[in-house]
Design a protein around this motif. Structure first.
Motif, PDB file in Angstrom:
ATOM      1  N   GLY A 110       0.896  -1.174   0.155  1.00 24.87           N
ATOM      2  CA  GLY A 110      -0.078  -0.178  -0.049  1.00 24.87           C
ATOM      3  C   GLY A 110       0.770   1.381   0.049  1.00 24.87           C
ATOM      4  O   GLY A 110       0.319   2.212   0.205  1.00 24.87           O
ATOM      5  N   GLN A 111       2.162   1.014   0.014  1.00 24.89           N
ATOM      6  CA  GLN A 111       2.922   2.222  -0.067  1.00 24.89           C
ATOM      7  C   GLN A 111       3.464   2.766  -1.073  1.00 24.89           C
ATOM      8  O   GLN A 111       3.789   4.049  -1.415  1.00 24.89           O
ATOM      9  N   GLY A 112       4.129   1.778  -2.139  1.00 24.27           N
ATOM     10  CA  GLY A 112       4.564   2.183  -3.347  1.00 24.27           C
ATOM     11  C   GLY A 112       3.682   3.422  -4.034  1.00 24.27           C
ATOM     12  O   GLY A 112       4.098   4.154  -4.820  1.00 24.27           O
ATOM     13  N   PHE A 113       2.414   3.162  -3.955  1.00 27.30           N
ATOM     14  CA  PHE A 113       1.636   3.640  -4.991  1.00 27.30           C
ATOM     15  C   PHE A 113       1.557   5.162  -4.504  1.00 27.30           C
ATOM     16  O   PHE A 113       1.425   6.063  -5.350  1.00 27.30           O
ATOM     17  N   GLY A 114       1.669   5.579  -3.286  1.00 25.39           N
ATOM     18  CA  GLY A 114       1.750   6.913  -2.903  1.00 25.39           C
ATOM     19  C   GLY A 114       3.101   7.682  -3.231  1.00 25.39           C
ATOM     20  O   GLY A 114       2.848   8.699  -3.544  1.00 25.39           O
ATOM     21  N   LEU A 115       4.037   6.951  -3.288  1.00 26.32           N
ATOM     22  CA  LEU A 115       5.437   7.451  -3.801  1.00 26.32           C
ATOM     23  C   LEU A 115       5.219   7.743  -5.196  1.00 26.32           C
ATOM     24  O   LEU A 115       5.626   8.776  -5.709  1.00 26.32           O
ATOM     25  N   ALA A 116       4.415   6.911  -6.013  1.00 28.58           N
ATOM     26  CA  ALA A 116       4.270   7.044  -7.349  1.00 28.58           C
ATOM     27  C   ALA A 116       3.638   8.195  -7.493  1.00 28.58           C
ATOM     28  O   ALA A 116       3.805   9.127  -8.446  1.00 28.58           O
ATOM     29  N   ALA A 117       2.698   8.568  -7.014  1.00 30.45           N
ATOM     30  CA  ALA A 117       1.810   9.786  -7.015  1.00 30.45           C
ATOM     31  C   ALA A 117       2.390  10.939  -6.700  1.00 30.45           C
ATOM     32  O   ALA A 117       2.537  11.928  -7.272  1.00 30.45           O
ATOM     33  N   GLY A 118       3.475  10.658  -5.646  1.00 32.18           N
ATOM     34  CA  GLY A 118       4.209  11.949  -5.136  1.00 32.18           C
ATOM     35  C   GLY A 118       5.233  12.200  -6.477  1.00 32.18           C
ATOM     36  O   GLY A 118       5.432  13.558  -6.729  1.00 32.18           O
ATOM     37  N   LEU A 119       5.723  11.062  -7.023  1.00 35.30           N
ATOM     38  CA  LEU A 119       6.788  11.347  -8.040  1.00 35.30           C
ATOM     39  C   LEU A 119       5.945  12.007  -9.382  1.00 35.30           C
ATOM     40  O   LEU A 119       6.425  13.035 -10.111  1.00 35.30           O
ATOM     41  N   ALA A 120       4.746  11.336  -9.502  1.00 36.46           N
ATOM     42  CA  ALA A 120       3.962  12.196 -10.751  1.00 36.46           C
ATOM     43  C   ALA A 120       3.556  13.607 -10.463  1.00 36.46           C
ATOM     44  O   ALA A 120       3.731  14.230 -11.442  1.00 36.46           O
ATOM     45  N   LEU A 121       3.221  13.731  -9.351  1.00 33.66           N
ATOM     46  CA  LEU A 121       3.024  15.187  -8.965  1.00 33.66           C
ATOM     47  C   LEU A 121       4.309  16.102  -9.098  1.00 33.66           C
ATOM     48  O   LEU A 121       4.304  16.964  -9.638  1.00 33.66           O
ATOM     49  N   GLY A 122       5.789  15.748  -8.475  1.00 33.90           N
ATOM     50  CA  GLY A 122       6.614  16.284  -8.671  1.00 33.90           C
ATOM     51  C   GLY A 122       7.153  16.593 -10.120  1.00 33.90           C
ATOM     52  O   GLY A 122       7.618  17.767 -10.667  1.00 33.90           O
ATOM     53  N   PHE A 123       7.029  15.625 -10.944  1.00 28.54           N
ATOM     54  CA  PHE A 123       7.413  15.717 -12.576  1.00 28.54           C
ATOM     55  C   PHE A 123       6.227  16.833 -13.078  1.00 28.54           C
ATOM     56  O   PHE A 123       6.637  17.663 -13.899  1.00 28.54           O
ATOM     57  N   SER A 137      -4.443   2.819   2.493  1.00 27.92           N
ATOM     58  CA  SER A 137      -3.456   3.802   1.888  1.00 27.92           C
ATOM     59  C   SER A 137      -3.732   4.124   0.398  1.00 27.92           C
ATOM     60  O   SER A 137      -3.356   4.865  -0.148  1.00 27.92           O
ATOM     61  N   ILE A 138      -3.861   2.898  -0.264  1.00 26.99           N
ATOM     62  CA  ILE A 138      -4.204   2.884  -1.679  1.00 26.99           C
ATOM     63  C   ILE A 138      -5.276   3.748  -2.146  1.00 26.99           C
ATOM     64  O   ILE A 138      -5.189   4.675  -3.049  1.00 26.99           O
ATOM     65  N   TRP A 139      -6.178   3.681  -1.355  1.00 26.69           N
ATOM     66  CA  TRP A 139      -7.456   4.669  -1.882  1.00 26.69           C
ATOM     67  C   TRP A 139      -7.198   5.940  -1.321  1.00 26.69           C
ATOM     68  O   TRP A 139      -7.605   7.028  -2.003  1.00 26.69           O
ATOM     69  N   GLU A 140      -6.512   6.309  -0.307  1.00 26.34           N
ATOM     70  CA  GLU A 140      -6.136   7.744  -0.117  1.00 26.34           C
ATOM     71  C   GLU A 140      -5.342   8.065  -1.262  1.00 26.34           C
ATOM     72  O   GLU A 140      -5.654   9.414  -1.502  1.00 26.34           O
ATOM     73  N   THR A 141      -4.263   7.563  -1.686  1.00 21.64           N
ATOM     74  CA  THR A 141      -3.553   8.019  -2.941  1.00 21.64           C
ATOM     75  C   THR A 141      -4.519   8.103  -3.987  1.00 21.64           C
ATOM     76  O   THR A 141      -4.321   9.115  -4.810  1.00 21.64           O
ATOM     77  N   ALA A 142      -5.314   7.218  -4.185  1.00 24.44           N
ATOM     78  CA  ALA A 142      -6.076   7.068  -5.523  1.00 24.44           C
ATOM     79  C   ALA A 142      -7.127   8.394  -5.460  1.00 24.44           C
ATOM     80  O   ALA A 142      -7.188   9.254  -6.619  1.00 24.44           O
ATOM     81  N   MET A 143      -7.471   8.716  -4.408  1.00 25.21           N
ATOM     82  CA  MET A 143      -8.702  10.048  -4.060  1.00 25.21           C
ATOM     83  C   MET A 143      -7.678  11.272  -4.687  1.00 25.21           C
ATOM     84  O   MET A 143      -8.100  12.041  -5.395  1.00 25.21           O
ATOM     85  N   PHE A 144      -6.235  11.354  -3.907  1.00 30.06           N
ATOM     86  CA  PHE A 144      -5.585  12.487  -4.240  1.00 30.06           C
ATOM     87  C   PHE A 144      -5.163  12.653  -5.702  1.00 30.06           C
ATOM     88  O   PHE A 144      -5.157  13.662  -6.411  1.00 30.06           O
ATOM     89  N   ALA A 145      -4.675  11.593  -6.288  1.00 26.82           N
ATOM     90  CA  ALA A 145      -3.959  11.415  -7.746  1.00 26.82           C
ATOM     91  C   ALA A 145      -5.134  11.725  -8.786  1.00 26.82           C
ATOM     92  O   ALA A 145      -4.718  12.494  -9.774  1.00 26.82           O
ATOM     93  N   ALA A 146      -6.385  11.356  -8.297  1.00 29.69           N
ATOM     94  CA  ALA A 146      -7.657  11.762  -9.368  1.00 29.69           C
ATOM     95  C   ALA A 146      -8.059  13.221  -9.195  1.00 29.69           C
ATOM     96  O   ALA A 146      -7.924  13.934 -10.354  1.00 29.69           O
ATOM     97  N   HIS A 147      -7.936  13.552  -8.143  1.00 32.24           N
ATOM     98  CA  HIS A 147      -8.228  15.130  -7.836  1.00 32.24           C
ATOM     99  C   HIS A 147      -7.138  15.985  -8.331  1.00 32.24           C
ATOM    100  O   HIS A 147      -7.433  17.112  -9.061  1.00 32.24           O
ATOM    101  N   ASN A 148      -5.963  15.591  -8.246  1.00 34.64           N
ATOM    102  CA  ASN A 148      -4.991  16.425  -8.925  1.00 34.64           C
ATOM    103  C   ASN A 148      -4.420  16.074 -10.413  1.00 34.64           C
ATOM    104  O   ASN A 148      -3.643  16.621 -10.927  1.00 34.64           O
ATOM    105  N   ARG A 149      -5.427  15.439 -10.912  1.00 37.81           N
ATOM    106  CA  ARG A 149      -5.143  14.996 -12.207  1.00 37.81           C
ATOM    107  C   ARG A 149      -3.859  14.669 -12.687  1.00 37.81           C
ATOM    108  O   ARG A 149      -3.197  15.314 -13.792  1.00 37.81           O
ATOM    109  N   LEU A 150      -3.378  13.842 -12.117  1.00 37.72           N
ATOM    110  CA  LEU A 150      -1.842  13.174 -12.484  1.00 37.72           C
ATOM    111  C   LEU A 150      -2.272  12.025 -13.765  1.00 37.72           C
ATOM    112  O   LEU A 150      -2.096  11.025 -13.401  1.00 37.72           O
TER     113      LEU A 150
END
Lengths: 324, 279
Positions: free
Chosen positions: B120-133, B155-168
């Motif tokens: 459940g953790q790698g996905f959050g890092l992936a979203a942080g990376l995508a946002l950083g790029f 934590s997968i769904w915390e990140t999913a919500m965030f990634a979609a909202h931020n249009r990553l």
């Protein structure tokens, strides 16, 4: 100097200045507000991310951002940005060593009317169990500002513990905090404390007019051992004071250093007796009310220092008599 | 098209074999989890999807592949060795004395982006990376492989919500939907379906494909390179845990272990014979 500015506002004002100069400075907040933070959000929207009330995600997003070169600050109420996210912090920041700043709002009983969910009296024991994480229990606004700079240097993860109440400034504006420990008052024997308790202890020592009692601010964990040993060189004894459960806290950390270095110095610890549990967290009327129930308010500390001095003096006299 | 399919199919076969031999020799490794995602990894690494450079693992402009289901490390290590990220002889020391890597994914291995194992953790890092790029206005895409059992982690769904909202939309989540967890089938354990609808409701563009078919995987992955959707994409890749080795499929008991003795022989024979469910 007394002031009404909180550590939080001092910290975020400094971070705002840094962020204006450096686009890589990013705040990842878990739905937190503050005047200084609002200014950041308004003026630098591209450097402010709100993850909602999702602290675990805040740590991961901040860590991912750090992997792209960002200086990321994950910010939430202290127990939630640490204890709730332990597994994330352990893997991303302790094991992988991804450098982020974990910024927690509130220490000890600073959310005094909010009950134990919002109190922070276990985190030092827990967070110092991890390697690669520097823990700073911030004492005053000068230190808070300096931590914004230090956390930007990318040398690993830093957990910055900001108190909620305003405190007087103890340090000169250009103080270097890299040593991790500082002497506030000289003495023959020392009280060792950190964070807001440093102010309580200083007032007590001054009110007792106790010239022989010094004060050391051990603001950073893990303890910088050579620097700490230098500060306590020749001390007749130590008294540790913390607004934290005793097991694993600041006093424990001090005892570990003394034990590991074969120093047989008398040490007394004042902190929260774990046997008392969370019962007194539900006493209302202010932070001091809770502290007094746990025996860590200024009155109890004054009494403890007095007894400690008397015992030490008697022991000293006995020692001298024997030598004669 | 057919040439490519054949080339990738034989690559997947060779990698499966190497991975299986490695785990059998070590007596360790999540074999079935590695088998279920093999076509997904082969599509990414050999299908002209990931921009990367084995001679320069830290190349800044590389796309990032985040293996959030860190237990599939044997599959990734086998691929990274094959691509020349490190000497293939290191595979022989997998999970053994003086080895460089073992059961769960380890960041300091060349070509590996994160340490994983705690789900459940790698996905959050992936979203942080995508946002950083996106913040840095650079063009990298972040691909993240998530286990279906990993979708039980909040934590997968915390990140999913965030990634979609931020249009990553530079983030591609691939769910290895092999329907098996440690002790049971997911739909018996705690039902995950309708999994595609769940991701869609969180704001993702969702496609569901056969995760063992290059003909299904590659067009989807290629199309995402031009970022046709404003939101991130979730590819639900239906797979079979143990795919390619018939005798260890559909059995939760094979989770997390490597076959030994007679079972190992049987697995190698089954692999050679060809899987009944692979076209």
């Amino acid at each position: 100097m007394s002031n009404n500015m909180t550590q939080r506002d001092a910290f975020f004002e400094r971070l705002y200045d840094l962020a204006r100069e450096d686009r890589d400075v990013v705040i990842v907040a878990a739905d937190m507000s503050a005047p200084a933070l609002d200014k950041f959000r308004t003026d630098l929207p591209g450097q402010f991310v709100n993850v909602g009330i999702a602290e675990q995600n805040a740590i991961q997003i901040a860590s991912g951002l750090a992997l792209t070169g960002k200086k990321a600050f994950a910010y939430a109420i202290s127990p939630f940005i640490t204890l709730r996210c332990l597994e994330q912090i352990r893997v991303s920041n302790a094991i992988m060593g991804i450098p982020i700043a974990i910024v927690g709002m509130g220490t000890g009983f600073s959310y005094c009317s909010d009950g134990p969910t919002h109190h922070l009296i276990e985190d030092l024991a827990v967070m110092r169990a991890f390697p690669n994480i520097r823990i700073v229990n911030v004492t005053d606004n000068t230190m808070a500002r300096a931590m914004a700079d230090i956390a930007c240097n990318g040398r690993g993860a830093t957990y910055i513990r900001l108190d909620k109440d305003p405190h007087p400034d103890l340090y000169e504006p250009d103080t270097d905090f890299e040593e991790g420990v500082a002497k506030i008052l000289e003495g023959e024997r020392y009280v060792v404390s950190s964070g807001p308790m440093v102010h309580v202890v200083r007032e007590v020592i001054e009110s007792l007019d106790a010239d022989d009692v010094g004060l050391i601010d051990l603001h950073t964990l893990p303890i910088n051992v050579p620097a700490f040993l230098k500060q306590i060189e020749g001390a007749r004894g130590l008294l540790t004071v913390e607004e934290h459960f005793l097991p694993g806290g600041l006093g424990s950390a001090v005892l570990e250093v003394l034990c590991d270095h074969g120093l047989s110095m008398p040490v007394r610890r004042i902190g929260i007796d774990i046997a008392l549990g969370y019962t007194h967290c539900y006493k209302y009327g202010g932070r001091d009310v809770i502290r007094s129930h746990y025996g860590i308010d200024s009155q109890n500390i004054a009494a403890a220092i007095t007894t400690w001095r008397q015992k030490q003096t008697r022991a000293q006299e006995k020692e001298q008599w024997l030598v004669r | 098209m057919e040439d490519r399919r054949e080339r990738l199919t034989s690559k997947a076969f060779a990698l499966r074999k190497r991975m299986l031999e490695m785990c059998i020799a070590a007596g360790k490794g999540h074999v079935t989890s590695s088998l279920s995602c093999m076509e997904i990894l082969v599509a990414l690494y050999y299908g002209n999807i990931l921009r990367h450079d084995p001679r320069n693992p830290q190349w800044e402009q590389r796309d990032r592949f985040i293996l959030s289901k860190g237990q599939a490390s044997p599959a990734l290590y086998t691929i990274l060795a094959d691509l020349g990220y490190f000497d293939a002889s290191l595979l022989e020391r997998f999970a053994r004395l003086n080895g460089r890597f073992a059961v769960h994914l380890q960041k300091d291995v060349p070509g590996v982006e994160i340490t994983a194992g705690s789900l459940g953790q790698g996905f959050g890092l992936a979203a942080g990376l995508a946002l950083g790029f996106q913040m840095n206005r650079t063009l990298q895409t972040v691909y993240c492989l998530i286990g279906d059992g990993e979708c039980y982690e909040g934590s997968i769904w915390e990140t999913a919500m965030f990634a979609a909202h931020n249009r990553l939309n530079n983030l591609v989540a691939i769910v290895d939907r092999n329907y098996l967890c440690v002790t049971d089938f997911t739909e018996k354990l705690v039902a995950l379906e309708p999994l595609d609808e769940k991701w869609r409701s969180f704001g993702f563009h969702v496609v569901r494909v056969d995760g063992h078919s290059f003909d299904a995987l590659l067009p989807v992955l290629h199309s995402l390179k031009s970022r046709p959707h404003p939101q991130p994409t979730a590819i639900i890749a239906d797979t079979i845990k143990g795919c390619g080795v018939d005798c260890i499929c559909y059995d939760p008991l094979w989770h997390g272990c490597a076959p030994r003795g007679e079972a190992a022989e049987e697995c190698l024979l089954a692999l050679e014979k060809g899987a009944s469910h692979v076209q």
